[in-house]
Design a protein around this motif. Structure first.
Motif, PDB file in Angstrom:
ATOM      1  N   ARG A  14      -3.943  36.106  43.436  1.00  0.00           N
ATOM      2  CA  ARG A  14      -5.393  36.203  43.523  1.00  0.00           C
ATOM      3  C   ARG A  14      -5.861  35.629  44.857  1.00  0.00           C
ATOM      4  O   ARG A  14      -5.268  34.693  45.378  1.00  0.00           O
ATOM      5  CB  ARG A  14      -6.038  35.429  42.377  1.00  0.00           C
ATOM      6  CG  ARG A  14      -5.782  36.068  41.042  1.00  0.00           C
ATOM      7  CD  ARG A  14      -6.607  35.399  39.958  1.00  0.00           C
ATOM      8  NE  ARG A  14      -6.462  36.101  38.716  1.00  0.00           N
ATOM      9  CZ  ARG A  14      -5.651  35.733  37.739  1.00  0.00           C
ATOM     10  NH1 ARG A  14      -4.918  34.659  37.879  1.00  0.00           N
ATOM     11  NH2 ARG A  14      -5.565  36.434  36.635  1.00  0.00           N
ATOM     12  N   SER A  40      -3.802  44.030  58.231  1.00  0.00           N
ATOM     13  CA  SER A  40      -4.530  45.262  57.923  1.00  0.00           C
ATOM     14  C   SER A  40      -4.333  46.336  58.980  1.00  0.00           C
ATOM     15  O   SER A  40      -4.699  47.490  58.762  1.00  0.00           O
ATOM     16  CB  SER A  40      -6.013  44.973  57.750  1.00  0.00           C
ATOM     17  OG  SER A  40      -6.568  44.526  58.966  1.00  0.00           O
ATOM     18  N   MET A  76      -7.253  56.825  49.390  1.00  0.00           N
ATOM     19  CA  MET A  76      -7.363  55.802  48.352  1.00  0.00           C
ATOM     20  C   MET A  76      -6.052  55.033  48.183  1.00  0.00           C
ATOM     21  O   MET A  76      -6.041  53.818  48.010  1.00  0.00           O
ATOM     22  CB  MET A  76      -7.744  56.505  47.039  1.00  0.00           C
ATOM     23  CG  MET A  76      -8.601  55.746  46.113  1.00  0.00           C
ATOM     24  SD  MET A  76      -9.918  54.872  46.936  1.00  0.00           S
ATOM     25  CE  MET A  76     -10.175  53.680  45.696  1.00  0.00           C
ATOM     26  N   GLU A  77      -4.944  55.737  48.269  1.00  0.00           N
ATOM     27  CA  GLU A  77      -3.632  55.104  48.159  1.00  0.00           C
ATOM     28  C   GLU A  77      -3.380  54.184  49.349  1.00  0.00           C
ATOM     29  O   GLU A  77      -2.858  53.072  49.197  1.00  0.00           O
ATOM     30  CB  GLU A  77      -2.564  56.186  48.073  1.00  0.00           C
ATOM     31  CG  GLU A  77      -1.166  55.678  47.813  1.00  0.00           C
ATOM     32  CD  GLU A  77      -0.150  56.808  47.737  1.00  0.00           C
ATOM     33  OE1 GLU A  77       1.040  56.476  47.599  1.00  0.00           O
ATOM     34  OE2 GLU A  77      -0.529  57.990  47.824  1.00  0.00           O
ATOM     35  N   LEU A  87      -5.675  52.657  51.152  1.00  0.00           N
ATOM     36  CA  LEU A  87      -6.533  51.479  50.995  1.00  0.00           C
ATOM     37  C   LEU A  87      -5.929  50.496  49.994  1.00  0.00           C
ATOM     38  O   LEU A  87      -5.892  49.285  50.238  1.00  0.00           O
ATOM     39  CB  LEU A  87      -7.928  51.913  50.548  1.00  0.00           C
ATOM     40  CG  LEU A  87      -8.967  50.809  50.428  1.00  0.00           C
ATOM     41  CD1 LEU A  87      -9.242  50.193  51.796  1.00  0.00           C
ATOM     42  CD2 LEU A  87     -10.238  51.332  49.806  1.00  0.00           C
ATOM     43  N   ASN A  88      -5.426  51.014  48.886  1.00  0.00           N
ATOM     44  CA  ASN A  88      -4.807  50.162  47.871  1.00  0.00           C
ATOM     45  C   ASN A  88      -3.575  49.453  48.424  1.00  0.00           C
ATOM     46  O   ASN A  88      -3.381  48.255  48.204  1.00  0.00           O
ATOM     47  CB  ASN A  88      -4.443  51.007  46.644  1.00  0.00           C
ATOM     48  CG  ASN A  88      -4.111  50.157  45.449  1.00  0.00           C
ATOM     49  OD1 ASN A  88      -4.434  48.979  45.407  1.00  0.00           O
ATOM     50  ND2 ASN A  88      -3.467  50.767  44.481  1.00  0.00           N
ATOM     51  N   LYS A  89      -2.743  50.182  49.162  1.00  0.00           N
ATOM     52  CA  LYS A  89      -1.548  49.572  49.761  1.00  0.00           C
ATOM     53  C   LYS A  89      -1.928  48.500  50.780  1.00  0.00           C
ATOM     54  O   LYS A  89      -1.293  47.451  50.849  1.00  0.00           O
ATOM     55  CB  LYS A  89      -0.685  50.642  50.431  1.00  0.00           C
ATOM     56  CG  LYS A  89       0.081  51.510  49.455  1.00  0.00           C
ATOM     57  CD  LYS A  89       0.896  52.555  50.203  1.00  0.00           C
ATOM     58  CE  LYS A  89       1.649  53.455  49.260  1.00  0.00           C
ATOM     59  NZ  LYS A  89       2.417  54.491  49.979  1.00  0.00           N
ATOM     60  N   LYS A  90      -2.976  48.780  51.578  1.00  0.00           N
ATOM     61  CA  LYS A  90      -3.410  47.795  52.572  1.00  0.00           C
ATOM     62  C   LYS A  90      -3.911  46.524  51.908  1.00  0.00           C
ATOM     63  O   LYS A  90      -3.587  45.417  52.328  1.00  0.00           O
ATOM     64  CB  LYS A  90      -4.504  48.378  53.469  1.00  0.00           C
ATOM     65  CG  LYS A  90      -3.972  49.183  54.603  1.00  0.00           C
ATOM     66  CD  LYS A  90      -5.052  49.468  55.623  1.00  0.00           C
ATOM     67  CE  LYS A  90      -4.448  50.251  56.757  1.00  0.00           C
ATOM     68  NZ  LYS A  90      -5.234  50.227  57.954  1.00  0.00           N
ATOM     69  N   PHE A  91      -4.744  46.678  50.856  1.00  0.00           N
ATOM     70  CA  PHE A  91      -5.242  45.498  50.147  1.00  0.00           C
ATOM     71  C   PHE A  91      -4.087  44.675  49.583  1.00  0.00           C
ATOM     72  O   PHE A  91      -4.061  43.455  49.698  1.00  0.00           O
ATOM     73  CB  PHE A  91      -6.189  45.899  49.016  1.00  0.00           C
ATOM     74  CG  PHE A  91      -7.585  46.206  49.467  1.00  0.00           C
ATOM     75  CD1 PHE A  91      -8.142  45.610  50.580  1.00  0.00           C
ATOM     76  CD2 PHE A  91      -8.369  47.110  48.762  1.00  0.00           C
ATOM     77  CE1 PHE A  91      -9.435  45.887  50.992  1.00  0.00           C
ATOM     78  CE2 PHE A  91      -9.661  47.398  49.158  1.00  0.00           C
ATOM     79  CZ  PHE A  91     -10.197  46.787  50.278  1.00  0.00           C
ATOM     80  N   ARG A  92      -3.149  45.354  48.955  1.00  0.00           N
ATOM     81  CA  ARG A  92      -2.006  44.649  48.369  1.00  0.00           C
ATOM     82  C   ARG A  92      -1.186  43.940  49.450  1.00  0.00           C
ATOM     83  O   ARG A  92      -0.765  42.793  49.277  1.00  0.00           O
ATOM     84  CB  ARG A  92      -1.133  45.637  47.602  1.00  0.00           C
ATOM     85  CG  ARG A  92      -0.577  45.037  46.353  1.00  0.00           C
ATOM     86  CD  ARG A  92       0.174  45.996  45.464  1.00  0.00           C
ATOM     87  NE  ARG A  92      -0.471  47.288  45.367  1.00  0.00           N
ATOM     88  CZ  ARG A  92       0.155  48.438  45.290  1.00  0.00           C
ATOM     89  NH1 ARG A  92       1.467  48.470  45.289  1.00  0.00           N
ATOM     90  NH2 ARG A  92      -0.488  49.573  45.204  1.00  0.00           N
TER      91      ARG A  92
END
Length: 169
Positions: A33, A52, A61-62, A64-69
Motif C-alpha cells: 500500500r 514511471s 489501460m494495461e 497504466l496498471n503495469k506502471k502503477f504496480r
C-alpha cells in the motif's frame, strides 16, 4: 482450474461430460500500500519519476496498471532499502540533541559549528516527529484522529490493538 469436454454419444440420447479439476496452490503477492509518509521525502518524487518513465507494452489501460504496480513496487523497495525506521531515527536524534543541550547547559558554551549542528538536529527531530504523526494517522484510520486527539499511550494502544485484531493466525 476446471476443464470439461463432451464425449461423443454412442447408444444413448445423453452426452457424457468429462470434467477434470486441478488445484493449484499459488501464493498471493504481498499487499503493498502507498504510505503517505513517502510524500514527505523529496527523493520519493525522483524515484516515482524514474520508475514511471519505464516503457510497457499493451493497451493503454494495461500499460497504466503495469506502471502503477511498478512504481508502487519501486517505492516499496526504496523505502525498505534506504529508509531507517522512524522510531529508531527518533531515538537516535533525541540522544544527539540531549548531548548537545547538556554540553551547552554545562556553561562551557558551544562553538558556532556546534550551535549549527544542534539546530540541524532539532530540525531533523521535528521532521521525524511530523513523519511519525503522518504514519500513525494513516495507520489508525479512525475519524477521531481528525478531531485533534493527542499522540497519547491510549492512541498507540488502540492502533496496535486494531492491527493485532485484524491479523489471522
Amino acid at each position: 482450474m476446471a476443464v470439461n469436454r463432451h464425449v461423443a454419444r454412442v447408444a444413448s440420447d445423453h452426452c457424457p461430460v468429462v470434467m477434470q479439476v486441478e488445484f493449484q496452490n499459488f501464493k498471493h503477492p504481498k499487499i503493498m500500500r502507498f504510505k503517505d509518509v513517502w510524500l514527505s521525502y523529496p527523493v520519493a518524487y525522483h524515484v516515482v519519476k524514474k520508475a514511471s518513465s519505464k516503457k510497457f507494452v499493451g493497451d493503454p489501460m494495461e500499460v497504466l496498471n503495469k506502471k502503477f504496480r511498478f512504481v508502487l513496487r519501486t517505492l516499496f523497495f526504496w523505502n525498505w532499502s534506504k529508509h531507517n525506521s522512524l522510531l529508531e531515527l527518533k531515538d537516535k536524534l533525541k540522544v544527539e540533541v540531549d548531548e548537545l543541550q547538556n554540553k551547552e547547559a554545562n556553561g562551557s558554551g558551544l562553538s558556532d559549528q556546534s550551535i549549527l549542528l544542534l539546530k540541524t538536529k532539532v530540525h531533523e527531530l521535528n521532521i521525524t516527529f511530523t513523519r511519525l504523526n503522518i504514519w500513525w494517522r494513516q495507520r489508525i484510520k479512525v475519524k477521531w484522529i481528525k478531531e485533534g486527539d493527542i499522540n497519547s499511550q491510549f492512541f498507540h494502544s488502540f492502533a496496535n490493538g486494531r492491527k493485532n485484531g485484524n491479523s489471522i493466525r
